[in-house]
Design an enzyme around this catalytic site. Structure first.
Site, PDB file in Angstrom:
ATOM      1  N   ASP A 114       0.864  -1.170   0.000  1.00 28.20           N
ATOM      2  CA  ASP A 114       0.000   0.000   0.000  1.00 28.20           C
ATOM      3  C   ASP A 114       0.912   1.235   0.000  1.00 28.20           C
ATOM      4  O   ASP A 114       2.108   1.106   0.313  1.00 28.20           O
ATOM      5  CB  ASP A 114      -0.860  -0.093   1.279  1.00 28.20           C
ATOM      6  CG  ASP A 114      -1.584   1.187   1.595  1.00 28.20           C
ATOM      7  OD1 ASP A 114      -2.295   1.691   0.718  1.00 28.20           O
ATOM      8  OD2 ASP A 114      -1.436   1.690   2.731  1.00 28.20           O
ATOM      9  N   ASP A 116       0.078   5.188   1.053  1.00 27.67           N
ATOM     10  CA  ASP A 116      -0.015   6.146   2.166  1.00 27.67           C
ATOM     11  C   ASP A 116      -0.058   5.425   3.507  1.00 27.67           C
ATOM     12  O   ASP A 116      -0.866   4.515   3.711  1.00 27.67           O
ATOM     13  CB  ASP A 116      -1.267   7.014   2.014  1.00 27.67           C
ATOM     14  CG  ASP A 116      -1.126   7.984   0.855  1.00 27.67           C
ATOM     15  OD1 ASP A 116      -0.504   9.035   1.044  1.00 27.67           O
ATOM     16  OD2 ASP A 116      -1.613   7.655  -0.246  1.00 27.67           O
ATOM     17  N   ASP A 308      -1.979  -0.263   5.737  1.00 27.65           N
ATOM     18  CA  ASP A 308      -2.327   0.344   7.040  1.00 27.65           C
ATOM     19  C   ASP A 308      -3.799   0.672   7.207  1.00 27.65           C
ATOM     20  O   ASP A 308      -4.221   1.100   8.268  1.00 27.65           O
ATOM     21  CB  ASP A 308      -1.551   1.659   7.210  1.00 27.65           C
ATOM     22  CG  ASP A 308      -2.092   2.747   6.298  1.00 27.65           C
ATOM     23  OD1 ASP A 308      -2.340   2.443   5.100  1.00 27.65           O
ATOM     24  OD2 ASP A 308      -2.315   3.873   6.771  1.00 27.65           O
TER      25      ASP A 308
HETATM   26  O1  LIG Z   1      -4.510   3.157  -0.277  1.00 23.03           O
HETATM   27  P1  LIG Z   1      -3.582   4.251   0.141  1.00 23.03           P
HETATM   28  O2  LIG Z   1      -2.371   4.363  -0.728  1.00 23.03           O
HETATM   29  O3  LIG Z   1      -3.225   4.137   1.598  1.00 23.03           O
HETATM   30  O4  LIG Z   1      -4.435   5.591  -0.050  1.00 23.03           O
HETATM   31  C1  LIG Z   1      -5.497   5.929   0.851  1.00 23.03           C
HETATM   32  C2  LIG Z   1      -5.682   7.414   0.846  1.00 23.03           C
HETATM   33  O5  LIG Z   1      -4.381   7.958   1.101  1.00 23.03           O
HETATM   34  C3  LIG Z   1      -4.219   9.375   1.038  1.00 23.03           C
HETATM   35  O6  LIG Z   1      -4.813   9.949   2.179  1.00 23.03           O
HETATM   36  C4  LIG Z   1      -4.155   9.598   3.386  1.00 23.03           C
HETATM   37  O7  LIG Z   1      -2.811  10.104   3.358  1.00 23.03           O
HETATM   38  C5  LIG Z   1      -2.694  11.546   3.296  1.00 23.03           C
HETATM   39  C6  LIG Z   1      -1.227  11.905   3.175  1.00 23.03           C
HETATM   40  O8  LIG Z   1      -0.482  11.379   4.223  1.00 23.03           O
HETATM   41  C7  LIG Z   1      -3.366  12.158   4.546  1.00 23.03           C
HETATM   42  O9  LIG Z   1      -3.304  13.576   4.470  1.00 23.03           O
HETATM   43  C8  LIG Z   1      -4.825  11.695   4.601  1.00 23.03           C
HETATM   44  O10 LIG Z   1      -5.426  12.170   5.810  1.00 23.03           O
HETATM   45  C9  LIG Z   1      -4.921  10.168   4.573  1.00 23.03           C
HETATM   46  O11 LIG Z   1      -6.263   9.733   4.513  1.00 23.03           O
HETATM   47  C10 LIG Z   1      -4.796   9.909  -0.259  1.00 23.03           C
HETATM   48  O12 LIG Z   1      -4.692  11.319  -0.238  1.00 23.03           O
HETATM   49  C11 LIG Z   1      -6.210   9.439  -0.479  1.00 23.03           C
HETATM   50  O13 LIG Z   1      -6.687   9.902  -1.729  1.00 23.03           O
HETATM   51  C12 LIG Z   1      -6.210   7.910  -0.495  1.00 23.03           C
HETATM   52  O14 LIG Z   1      -7.512   7.425  -0.716  1.00 23.03           O
END
Ligand SMILES: O=P(O)(O)OC[C@H]1O[C@H](O[C@H]2O[C@H](CO)[C@@H](O)[C@H](O)[C@H]2O)[C@H](O)[C@@H](O)[C@@H]1O
Length: 377
Positions: A114, A116, A308
């Site tokens: 994954d 983020d 995560d």
């Molecule tokens: O599947 P992932 O790669 O984990 O993506 C899930 C979401 O991740 C991002 O948002 C998350 O991370 C951001 C940066 O650290 C943070 O600001 C936010 O609060 C988190 O939810 C991404 O911006 C989303 O579009 C994804 O869906």
């Protein structure tokens, strides 16, 4: 995932890519309510759905759920005890590295990562969620030895911009948009270097575009709210929104979504995620990729998925069901329900784990000893 939905370019095709939309007619599921998300002990999806039913799916229930994803930093004694017992049930993948490697003996490890919160730390601005140089290096090394895929909620192009490694598979938009490596070890046509494109929800693009516009308009008066277009899905971020305004934000999202019954809402880390109600998720993407790699019904494969978020649970569940490989949950806090087997606390531990894997693989065969056991592949 049936064979006819798997689109793999053939080596003779110069463009090397074919884009096909899956037939989604058979894939619709009933609309889902808001999914569960994290807390110090994360509420289970079942409990959350109950709460939503009780609240008639109203905004109050949404806001409660948004709060549950934002636990207070300090832990009480009971929380500490819960944390300890959780760690016993989901031990550190670093401490259990030998056990993981033993279980993979004689099998092809395939890595799913994954983005983020796994490869990059969570930051306030989603556009600045960069991965470190060290993390990029270790992911590059991992991909030298094992087929490796990034599976993200972000749109594929965006996650590629962050990772910038052409040798990986990318599954963006929660797995609804998949592409194979554009750079491979060998020029020879083999299963590993086919360019694969699979898009599960192309028919939803105009709708997503429309909803994106509507959400931008409806949320622009709420300070800190951010709408992110992830091509086949959308994210409404509330990490920087004052908690007092969460209800107002949820209400705007609800208003917009009420006109689109073919879209559903799930929740991630301080983010509301809007996506088509098709039965396609990170778990399906994992199965698709294994099939593309030629491991659909093979017992010689050992997939490891590290993630995560709540959306990663779909992939953990698939691994449990297949009885192959392991899920590793990245979390500092105990989660009430996870299908992951092991845990890692944060991206720096993910990096350490990946480094161990590479270092082990680089050892000469006779030296791949973990504890008293010699593990060769
Ligand atoms: O599947 P992932 O790669 O984990 O993506 C899930 C979401 O991740 C991002 O948002 C998350 O991370 C951001 C940066 O650290 C943070 O600001 C936010 O609060 C988190 O939810 C991404 O911006 C989303 O579009 C994804 O869906």
């Amino acid at each position: 995932m049936t064979k006819q939905n798997v689109v793999v370019s053939d080596c003779s095709s110069r463009s090397g890519m074919v884009t096909v939309a899956a037939s989604t007619s058979a894939l619709f599921s009933p609309p889902e309510a808001l999914a569960a998300l994290g807390g110090h002990i994360v509420m289970s999806e079942k409990k959350l759905l109950k709460r939503l039913e009780a609240g008639g799916g109203r905004v109050n229930a949404w806001v409660d759920s948004m709060r549950d994803s934002s636990p207070s930093r300090k832990k009480s004694t009971t929380e500490k005890e819960e944390q300890n017992s959780w760690i016993l049930r989901h031990p550190s993948a670093l401490r259990k590295f030998g056990q993981i490697i033993s279980a993979s003996k004689g099998k092809q490890i395939v890595m799913f990562l994954d983005y983020d919160g796994t490869l990059s730390p969570i930051v306030e601005d989603p556009d600045r969620a960069f991965m470190s140089r060290e993390m990029r290096e270790v992911v590059r090394d991992v991909a030298r030895y094992f087929p490796t895929a990034i599976v993200s909620g972000r749109c594929r192009a965006k996650v590629y911009k962050f990772v910038r490694l052409a040798e990986l598979y990318y599954a963006g938009s929660h797995g609804m948009d998949i592409k194979g490596p554009s750079k491979t070890k060998s020029r020879k046509c083999n299963k590993g270097n086919q360019a694969v494109i699979f898009q599960a929800a192309t028919e939803f693009l105009p709708m997503i575009h429309e909803v994106h516009k509507a959400l931008l308009e409806k949320t622009n008066s709420i300070p800190g709210a951010k709408v992110e277009n992830n091509k086949f899905c959308l994210s409404v971020h509330f990490r920087c929104v004052d908690e007092k305004r969460w209800a107002a934000l949820a209400e705007q999202v609800r208003l917009v979504l009420s006109a689109y019954p073919k879209l559903k809402l799930t929740q991630g880390r301080k983010v509301l995620e809007i996506r088509p109600i098709i039965k396609w998720d990170k778990g399906k993407a994992l199965e698709f990729l294994l099939e593309s790699l030629g491991y659909a019904s093979s017992s010689d494969v050992f997939p490891v998925y590290i993630g995560d978020d709540q959306t990663d649970e779909d992939a953990f569940k698939v691994l449990r069901k297949r009885g192959q490989g392991f899920g590793i949950l990245v979390s500092r806090v105990a989660k009430e329900e996870t299908s992951a087997t092991y845990s890692l606390q944060e991206p720096s531990e993910v990096r350490e784990f990946l480094r161990l894997l590479v270092d082990w693989k680089r050892l000469p065969l006779h030296a791949r000893t973990i504890g008293a056991v010699n593990i060769q592949q």
